[in-house]
Design a protein around this motif. Structure first.
Motif, PDB file in Angstrom:
ATOM      1  N   SER A   1      48.548 -32.651 -19.602  1.00  0.00           N
ATOM      2  CA  SER A   1      47.743 -33.816 -19.681  1.00  0.00           C
ATOM      3  C   SER A   1      46.402 -33.590 -19.400  1.00  0.00           C
ATOM      4  CB  SER A   1      48.276 -34.984 -18.784  1.00  0.00           C
ATOM      5  OG  SER A   1      49.603 -35.287 -18.893  1.00  0.00           O
ATOM      6  N   LEU A   2      45.515 -34.001 -20.431  1.00  0.00           N
ATOM      7  CA  LEU A   2      43.975 -33.699 -20.249  1.00  0.00           C
ATOM      8  C   LEU A   2      43.469 -34.913 -20.749  1.00  0.00           C
ATOM      9  CD1 LEU A   2      43.768 -30.478 -22.235  1.00  0.00           C
ATOM     10  CD2 LEU A   2      43.797 -30.675 -19.791  1.00  0.00           C
ATOM     11  N   GLY A   3      42.387 -35.395 -19.881  1.00  0.00           N
ATOM     12  CA  GLY A   3      41.681 -36.621 -20.248  1.00  0.00           C
ATOM     13  C   GLY A   3      40.221 -36.216 -20.683  1.00  0.00           C
ATOM     14  N   PHE A   4      39.651 -37.017 -21.859  1.00  0.00           N
ATOM     15  CA  PHE A   4      38.310 -36.682 -22.153  1.00  0.00           C
ATOM     16  C   PHE A   4      37.844 -37.785 -22.700  1.00  0.00           C
ATOM     17  CE2 PHE A   4      38.660 -32.162 -22.628  1.00  0.00           C
ATOM     18  CZ  PHE A   4      40.079 -31.956 -23.005  1.00  0.00           C
ATOM     19  N   THR A   5      36.303 -38.003 -22.306  1.00  0.00           N
ATOM     20  CA  THR A   5      35.626 -39.143 -23.022  1.00  0.00           C
ATOM     21  C   THR A   5      35.480 -38.747 -24.463  1.00  0.00           C
ATOM     22  OG1 THR A   5      33.544 -38.031 -22.937  1.00  0.00           O
ATOM     23  CG2 THR A   5      34.170 -39.156 -20.884  1.00  0.00           C
ATOM     24  N   ALA A   6      35.275 -39.939 -25.386  1.00  0.00           N
ATOM     25  CA  ALA A   6      35.062 -39.850 -26.524  1.00  0.00           C
ATOM     26  C   ALA A   6      34.268 -38.753 -27.071  1.00  0.00           C
ATOM     27  CB  ALA A   6      34.641 -41.207 -27.029  1.00  0.00           C
ATOM     28  N   GLY A   7      33.107 -38.703 -26.451  1.00  0.00           N
ATOM     29  CA  GLY A   7      32.003 -37.715 -26.875  1.00  0.00           C
ATOM     30  C   GLY A   7      32.533 -36.203 -26.332  1.00  0.00           C
ATOM     31  N   THR A   8      33.316 -35.915 -25.621  1.00  0.00           N
ATOM     32  CA  THR A   8      33.751 -34.415 -25.206  1.00  0.00           C
ATOM     33  C   THR A   8      35.203 -34.115 -25.844  1.00  0.00           C
ATOM     34  OG1 THR A   8      34.838 -35.279 -23.221  1.00  0.00           O
ATOM     35  CG2 THR A   8      32.591 -34.412 -22.996  1.00  0.00           C
TER      36      THR A   8
ATOM     37  N   ALA B   1      36.173 -34.238 -29.114  1.00  0.00           N
ATOM     38  CA  ALA B   1      36.033 -33.193 -30.283  1.00  0.00           C
ATOM     39  C   ALA B   1      35.511 -31.990 -29.721  1.00  0.00           C
ATOM     40  CB  ALA B   1      35.134 -34.073 -31.337  1.00  0.00           C
ATOM     41  N   LEU B   2      34.637 -31.857 -28.717  1.00  0.00           N
ATOM     42  CA  LEU B   2      34.078 -30.623 -28.462  1.00  0.00           C
ATOM     43  C   LEU B   2      34.989 -29.671 -27.738  1.00  0.00           C
ATOM     44  CD1 LEU B   2      31.480 -28.928 -28.101  1.00  0.00           C
ATOM     45  CD2 LEU B   2      31.059 -30.218 -26.062  1.00  0.00           C
ATOM     46  N   LEU B   3      35.801 -30.488 -26.887  1.00  0.00           N
ATOM     47  CA  LEU B   3      36.737 -29.477 -26.254  1.00  0.00           C
ATOM     48  C   LEU B   3      38.349 -29.720 -26.417  1.00  0.00           C
ATOM     49  CD1 LEU B   3      35.233 -30.269 -22.715  1.00  0.00           C
ATOM     50  CD2 LEU B   3      34.956 -28.274 -24.036  1.00  0.00           C
ATOM     51  N   GLY B   4      38.485 -31.198 -26.592  1.00  0.00           N
ATOM     52  CA  GLY B   4      40.060 -31.185 -27.111  1.00  0.00           C
ATOM     53  C   GLY B   4      40.626 -30.441 -28.131  1.00  0.00           C
ATOM     54  N   VAL B   5      39.870 -30.431 -29.202  1.00  0.00           N
ATOM     55  CA  VAL B   5      40.344 -29.646 -30.561  1.00  0.00           C
ATOM     56  C   VAL B   5      40.771 -28.154 -30.146  1.00  0.00           C
ATOM     57  CG1 VAL B   5      39.956 -29.187 -32.846  1.00  0.00           C
ATOM     58  CG2 VAL B   5      39.590 -31.380 -32.112  1.00  0.00           C
ATOM     59  N   PRO B   6      39.617 -27.472 -29.783  1.00  0.00           N
ATOM     60  CA  PRO B   6      39.893 -26.030 -29.320  1.00  0.00           C
ATOM     61  C   PRO B   6      41.233 -26.217 -28.368  1.00  0.00           C
ATOM     62  CG  PRO B   6      37.544 -26.627 -29.381  1.00  0.00           C
ATOM     63  CD  PRO B   6      38.223 -27.797 -29.512  1.00  0.00           C
ATOM     64  N   LEU B   7      41.217 -26.649 -27.491  1.00  0.00           N
ATOM     65  CA  LEU B   7      42.490 -26.666 -26.534  1.00  0.00           C
ATOM     66  C   LEU B   7      43.817 -26.776 -27.441  1.00  0.00           C
ATOM     67  CD1 LEU B   7      40.840 -28.321 -23.376  1.00  0.00           C
ATOM     68  CD2 LEU B   7      41.526 -25.848 -23.435  1.00  0.00           C
TER      69      LEU B   7
ATOM     70  N   ALA C   1      51.138 -20.505 -26.057  1.00  0.00           N
ATOM     71  CA  ALA C   1      52.266 -20.999 -25.283  1.00  0.00           C
ATOM     72  C   ALA C   1      52.850 -22.412 -25.961  1.00  0.00           C
ATOM     73  CB  ALA C   1      51.645 -21.430 -23.828  1.00  0.00           C
ATOM     74  N   PRO C   2      53.824 -21.946 -26.864  1.00  0.00           N
ATOM     75  CA  PRO C   2      54.443 -23.200 -27.894  1.00  0.00           C
ATOM     76  C   PRO C   2      55.346 -24.043 -26.827  1.00  0.00           C
ATOM     77  CG  PRO C   2      55.212 -20.867 -28.530  1.00  0.00           C
ATOM     78  CD  PRO C   2      54.196 -20.650 -27.597  1.00  0.00           C
ATOM     79  N   SER C   3      55.729 -23.478 -25.755  1.00  0.00           N
ATOM     80  CA  SER C   3      56.851 -24.599 -25.174  1.00  0.00           C
ATOM     81  C   SER C   3      55.865 -25.555 -24.376  1.00  0.00           C
ATOM     82  CB  SER C   3      57.717 -23.555 -24.224  1.00  0.00           C
ATOM     83  OG  SER C   3      58.515 -22.842 -24.769  1.00  0.00           O
ATOM     84  N   ALA C   4      54.595 -25.178 -24.114  1.00  0.00           N
ATOM     85  CA  ALA C   4      53.813 -26.194 -23.415  1.00  0.00           C
ATOM     86  C   ALA C   4      53.263 -27.188 -24.346  1.00  0.00           C
ATOM     87  CB  ALA C   4      52.568 -25.577 -22.609  1.00  0.00           C
ATOM     88  N   TYR C   5      53.760 -28.716 -24.609  1.00  0.00           N
ATOM     89  CA  TYR C   5      53.315 -29.399 -25.373  1.00  0.00           C
ATOM     90  C   TYR C   5      52.652 -30.517 -24.680  1.00  0.00           C
ATOM     91  CZ  TYR C   5      57.819 -31.529 -24.092  1.00  0.00           C
ATOM     92  OH  TYR C   5      58.795 -32.092 -23.420  1.00  0.00           O
ATOM     93  N   PRO C   6      51.311 -30.717 -25.029  1.00  0.00           N
ATOM     94  CA  PRO C   6      50.483 -31.937 -24.418  1.00  0.00           C
ATOM     95  C   PRO C   6      50.782 -32.917 -25.099  1.00  0.00           C
ATOM     96  CG  PRO C   6      49.024 -30.790 -25.747  1.00  0.00           C
ATOM     97  CD  PRO C   6      50.353 -29.971 -25.934  1.00  0.00           C
ATOM     98  N   PRO C   7      51.116 -34.328 -24.470  1.00  0.00           N
ATOM     99  CA  PRO C   7      51.206 -35.799 -24.911  1.00  0.00           C
ATOM    100  C   PRO C   7      49.846 -36.278 -25.548  1.00  0.00           C
ATOM    101  CG  PRO C   7      51.232 -35.845 -22.804  1.00  0.00           C
ATOM    102  CD  PRO C   7      51.335 -34.253 -23.003  1.00  0.00           C
ATOM    103  N   GLN C   8      49.891 -36.758 -26.738  1.00  0.00           N
ATOM    104  CA  GLN C   8      48.521 -36.767 -27.389  1.00  0.00           C
ATOM    105  C   GLN C   8      48.449 -38.485 -27.240  1.00  0.00           C
ATOM    106  OE1 GLN C   8      48.079 -34.764 -30.951  1.00  0.00           O
ATOM    107  NE2 GLN C   8      48.882 -32.959 -30.289  1.00  0.00           N
TER     108      GLN C   8
END
Length: 102
Positions: free
Chosen positions: A68-75, A77-83, A90-97
């Motif tokens: 689970s990761l939290g980002f502000t709207a501004g970050t 696109a910058l960090l979330g997409v590459p992650l 690690a295909p077995s680790a799936y983040p809820p979106q």
């Protein structure tokens, strides 16, 4: 799932439990007390399935789990997409979106 298929599945559940699960109106639906109880129990079952999957996957030596990761709207696109793209390692680790306001 189509509206017809959803209605059919709901009818099956209501027949099985011999009670209404939703109040239907012209403007929408609302869960009955029985429907809310079924939802709570179903959520418990789904969490247990996730826990069982994680326990079995752990035995395979593959990394697994929920991230689970939290980002502000501004970050986001910058960090979330590459992650999210990096999860291929690690295909077995799936983040809820989820997306939130703000």
């Amino acid at each position: 799932m189509s509206q017809a298929a959803l209605s059919q599945q709901l009818a099956i559940l209501e027949t099985e439990f011999k009670t209404r699960l939703l109040h239907r109106t012209r403007t929408g639906v609302q869960a009955t007390t029985a429907g809310e109880a079924l939802l709570r129990e179903a959520q418990i079952v789904l969490r247990q399935v996730d826990q069982a999957r994680a326990a079995v996957t752990t035995q395979s030596g593959q990394p697994s789990g929920t991230v689970s990761l939290g980002f502000t709207a501004g970050t986001a696109a910058l960090l979330g997409v590459p992650l999210l793209k990096g999860r291929a390692s690690a295909p077995s680790a799936y983040p809820p979106q989820h997306s939130g306001g703000g």
